[in-house]
Design a protein around this motif. Structure first.
Motif, PDB file in Angstrom:
ATOM      1  N   ALA A   1       0.815  -1.210   0.000  1.00 30.44           N
ATOM      2  CA  ALA A   1       0.000   0.000   0.000  1.00 30.44           C
ATOM      3  C   ALA A   1       0.849   1.260   0.000  1.00 30.44           C
ATOM      4  O   ALA A   1       0.488   2.269  -0.608  1.00 30.44           O
ATOM      5  N   HIS A   2       1.995   1.220   0.696  1.00 32.05           N
ATOM      6  CA  HIS A   2       2.800   2.425   0.847  1.00 32.05           C
ATOM      7  C   HIS A   2       3.844   2.579  -0.239  1.00 32.05           C
ATOM      8  O   HIS A   2       4.494   3.627  -0.312  1.00 32.05           O
ATOM      9  N   GLY A   3       4.039   1.561  -1.091  1.00 36.00           N
ATOM     10  CA  GLY A   3       5.019   1.682  -2.165  1.00 36.00           C
ATOM     11  C   GLY A   3       4.688   2.812  -3.134  1.00 36.00           C
ATOM     12  O   GLY A   3       5.400   3.807  -3.198  1.00 36.00           O
ATOM     13  N   PRO A   4       3.628   2.687  -3.920  1.00 35.03           N
ATOM     14  CA  PRO A   4       2.923   1.420  -4.082  1.00 35.03           C
ATOM     15  C   PRO A   4       3.813   0.424  -4.824  1.00 35.03           C
ATOM     16  O   PRO A   4       4.618   0.805  -5.669  1.00 35.03           O
ATOM     17  N   ALA A   5       3.657  -0.848  -4.459  1.00 35.65           N
ATOM     18  CA  ALA A   5       4.471  -1.902  -5.065  1.00 35.65           C
ATOM     19  C   ALA A   5       3.729  -3.213  -4.935  1.00 35.65           C
ATOM     20  O   ALA A   5       2.790  -3.342  -4.144  1.00 35.65           O
ATOM     21  N   VAL A   6       4.137  -4.186  -5.706  1.00 41.47           N
ATOM     22  CA  VAL A   6       3.617  -5.540  -5.589  1.00 41.47           C
ATOM     23  C   VAL A   6       4.626  -6.341  -4.773  1.00 41.47           C
ATOM     24  O   VAL A   6       5.820  -6.351  -5.088  1.00 41.47           O
ATOM     25  N   ILE A   7       4.165  -6.984  -3.722  1.00 40.26           N
ATOM     26  CA  ILE A   7       5.032  -7.724  -2.807  1.00 40.26           C
ATOM     27  C   ILE A   7       4.759  -9.221  -2.971  1.00 40.26           C
ATOM     28  O   ILE A   7       3.601  -9.651  -2.947  1.00 40.26           O
ATOM     29  N   VAL A   8       5.821  -9.998  -3.119  1.00 35.93           N
ATOM     30  CA  VAL A   8       5.705 -11.445  -3.283  1.00 35.93           C
ATOM     31  C   VAL A   8       6.597 -12.127  -2.249  1.00 35.93           C
ATOM     32  O   VAL A   8       7.781 -11.795  -2.126  1.00 35.93           O
ATOM     33  N   THR A   9       6.043 -13.064  -1.484  1.00 39.11           N
ATOM     34  CA  THR A   9       6.849 -13.924  -0.624  1.00 39.11           C
ATOM     35  C   THR A   9       6.649 -15.373  -1.072  1.00 39.11           C
ATOM     36  O   THR A   9       5.581 -15.728  -1.571  1.00 39.11           O
ATOM     37  N   ILE A  10       7.679 -16.188  -0.877  1.00 39.70           N
ATOM     38  CA  ILE A  10       7.612 -17.549  -1.419  1.00 39.70           C
ATOM     39  C   ILE A  10       7.935 -18.585  -0.343  1.00 39.70           C
ATOM     40  O   ILE A  10       8.556 -18.280   0.680  1.00 39.70           O
ATOM     41  N   ASN A  11       7.502 -19.804  -0.595  1.00 34.99           N
ATOM     42  CA  ASN A  11       7.952 -20.985   0.146  1.00 34.99           C
ATOM     43  C   ASN A  11       8.895 -21.780  -0.742  1.00 34.99           C
ATOM     44  O   ASN A  11       8.693 -21.871  -1.963  1.00 34.99           O
ATOM     45  N   TYR A  12       9.899 -22.365  -0.133  1.00 30.27           N
ATOM     46  CA  TYR A  12      10.789 -23.289  -0.843  1.00 30.27           C
ATOM     47  C   TYR A  12      11.110 -24.432   0.104  1.00 30.27           C
ATOM     48  O   TYR A  12      10.904 -24.340   1.316  1.00 30.27           O
ATOM     49  N   ARG A  13      11.612 -25.538  -0.439  1.00 28.24           N
ATOM     50  CA  ARG A  13      11.898 -26.699   0.408  1.00 28.24           C
ATOM     51  C   ARG A  13      13.077 -26.422   1.336  1.00 28.24           C
ATOM     52  O   ARG A  13      14.049 -25.767   0.934  1.00 28.24           O
ATOM     53  N   LEU A  14      12.993 -26.959   2.555  1.00 27.97           N
ATOM     54  CA  LEU A  14      13.950 -26.653   3.600  1.00 27.97           C
ATOM     55  C   LEU A  14      14.669 -27.904   4.087  1.00 27.97           C
ATOM     56  O   LEU A  14      14.232 -29.033   3.836  1.00 27.97           O
TER      57      LEU A  14
END
Length: 498
Positions: A111-124
């Motif tokens: 909201a404050h970017g404005p920007a698109v934010i992406v977080t991911i999961n990967y195998r650990l």
């Protein structure tokens, strides 16, 4: 309120509106059998509801999670944008064995970017980092890196449908995630899919040798009594597999020069070249780079029970590189120049394992013609464990993802959020603003406020009260390190040691 369906290459997805932001959670980008490379999931035609976080990767304390379906990502995008927005692609940390994208709610930053934010999961843990391609499982090498590449490919192909600019992606990560970023940035498969990179608290040794990774693999197979039948590891119950890894980790810390069990591996296949050498050769000179660390990185690891293996291995390796006498001279120098609230031993270890390797990478990138900014986070957030431990590992990350005036809950890490003090808000706002400027423009501030890192002048930005710039290479500690590290070969030995 649910969003309208958004098309992707795999099928349409529906998210939820959170105020001025649309959130799409648990969007699958791949599936994977154990010790096999990720592949696209089955395409769907009906809109898929993506309003809850997907399952994160199996990890200690959470070994009942499904393995194949942990590869998902989360997207936050502002409502009503009239142009494609810059994208922050974030890889979580957790020592390569814990964590998940669900610990990072990107709605505030979006909201404050404005920007698109992406977080991911990967195998650990062993599922993402155990190198078994020499033991009859040909795909089992750098699987977590391959997972992250698959997620980056998905973003490049689909993010425009969510309002993001696929040509304006910032690779970012913290701790283990920062190591992943440094490795990913150098890979031919990632070329053209990101515009800049941000690495917060990358460990000194960002890459593991293939030989060390093979030692780990052999010991895990031996602990499971599978030396004669390595492929049987594919069906070992997760609790048994992770218990074997834990036992091996303890012995590795005691018996080898590296306390590290997992991480990106210089395997010659997925990762063909040492990442720092790629930076030094100038292959990434067109990629702006921000490198950050926390002032008291090692406090958290010293206070863990028992103290983390990296404590012993860092001291041991510096002694090997500089001699016992050199170590004692350094420790005496740190004692004589310590702040009233500073542990000299911790400060020496933090410099050896965290700060100096980051500065070396900044120098390499700058010498090759790249733009780079270097920062240190000196603020103590009013949130545990930082309230009692100071600006230790992760302090910057807590402020980066805060929803001002509140720290957010971290459900996977099992840390509660809470109200921020005026000082927290001031420093966090400055840190977030710098990040969003970097994501948007490729530089975290105007040159007058925060000059880029150059070899003639080595400015270090300090996030504290107030924000200020200091010269990196001044002071008795820096001079002694330079004296003890005299010569390029010695410097190379120290980098490799820590």
């Amino acid at each position: 309120m649910l969003t309208n369906a958004v098309p992707t290459a795999l099928g349409p997805v529906i998210g939820a509106e959170q105020g001025h932001v649309r959130a799409f959670k648990g969007v699958p980008f791949a599936i994977a059998r154990r010790f096999a490379k990720a592949t696209p999931p089955i395409v769907w035609t009906e809109p898929r509801r993506c309003t809850d976080y997907g399952p994160y990767a199996p990890q200690p304390g959470h070994l009942d999670l499904p393995e194949q379906s942990c590869l998902s990502l989360n997207i936050w995008t502002p409502v009503g944008a009239d142009r494609l927005l810059p994208v922050l692609f974030f890889i979580h940390g957790g020592a390569f064995v814990t964590g998940g994208g669900a610990d990072y709610d990107g709605s505030f930053l979006a909201a404050h970017g404005p920007a698109v934010i992406v977080t991911i999961n990967y195998r650990l843990g062993p599922l993402g980092f155990l190198q078994l391609h020499r033991h009859g499982l040909p795909e089992a090498n750098n699987l977590a890196i391959s997972d992250s590449l698959a997620a980056l490919d998905w973003v490049h192909a689909n993010i425009a449908n969510f309002g993001g600019d696929p040509d304006n992606v910032t690779l970012s990560g913290q701790s283990a995630g920062a190591s992943m970023v440094i490795a990913l940035a150098t890979l031919p498969q990632a070329k053209g899919k990101f515009a800049r990179a941000l690495a917060l608290s990358a460990p000194g040794r960002n890459i593991m040798s293939a030989d060390h990774a093979d030692i780990v693999a052999r010991r895990v197979l031996a602990a499971l009594e599978l030396e004669q039948d390595p492929r049987a590891i594919e069906s070992v119950p997760l609790p048994k597999l992770f218990a074997a890894v834990e036992r091996v980790g303890r012995s590795i810390a005691e018996e080898t020069d590296s306390g590290t069990v997992f991480g990106p591996v210089l395997d010659g296949l997925v990762i063909p070249r040492e990442p720092r050498e790629v930076f030094a050769r100038g292959a990434l000179r067109d990629i702006p780079l921000w490198l950050g660390s926390c002032r008291d990185e090692m406090v958290m690891f010293l206070k863990s029970t028992p103290p983390a293996a990296m404590i012993r291995t860092t001291e041991r390796n510096v002694r090997v590189a500089l001699s016992d006498a050199g170590w004692e001279r350094l420790l005496a120098c740190y004692r004589g120049s310590a702040r009233p609230d500073e542990d000299p031993y911790e400060a020496l270890l933090s410099d050896a394992f965290w700060h100096r390797p980051m500065a070396d990478l900044a120098r390499s990138h700058a010498a090759a013609g790249g733009m780079v900014w270097l920062s240190r986070f000196d603020h103590r957030p009013a949130l545990e464990p930082f309230l009692s431990q100071g600006p230790t590992h992760g302090a910057d990350n807590a402020c980066l993802w805060a929803h001002l005036p509140e720290f957010i809950d971290r459900p996977i890490l099992k840390r509660k959020g809470g109200s921020m003090t005026p000082a927290d808000i001031d420093v966090a706002a400055r840190f977030q603003t710098s990040l969003l400027r970097f994501v948007t423009s490729g530089q975290p501030d105007v040159a007058e406020a925060w000059p880029r890192f150059e070899l003639s002048k080595e400015p270090l930005a300090i996030f504290g009260q107030p924000f200020h710039i200091i010269p990196l290479n001044e002071g008795v500690r820096s001079r002694l390190w330079a004296e003890l590290s005299n010569g390029d070969n010695d410097k190379k030995n120290i980098r490799e040691a820590v």
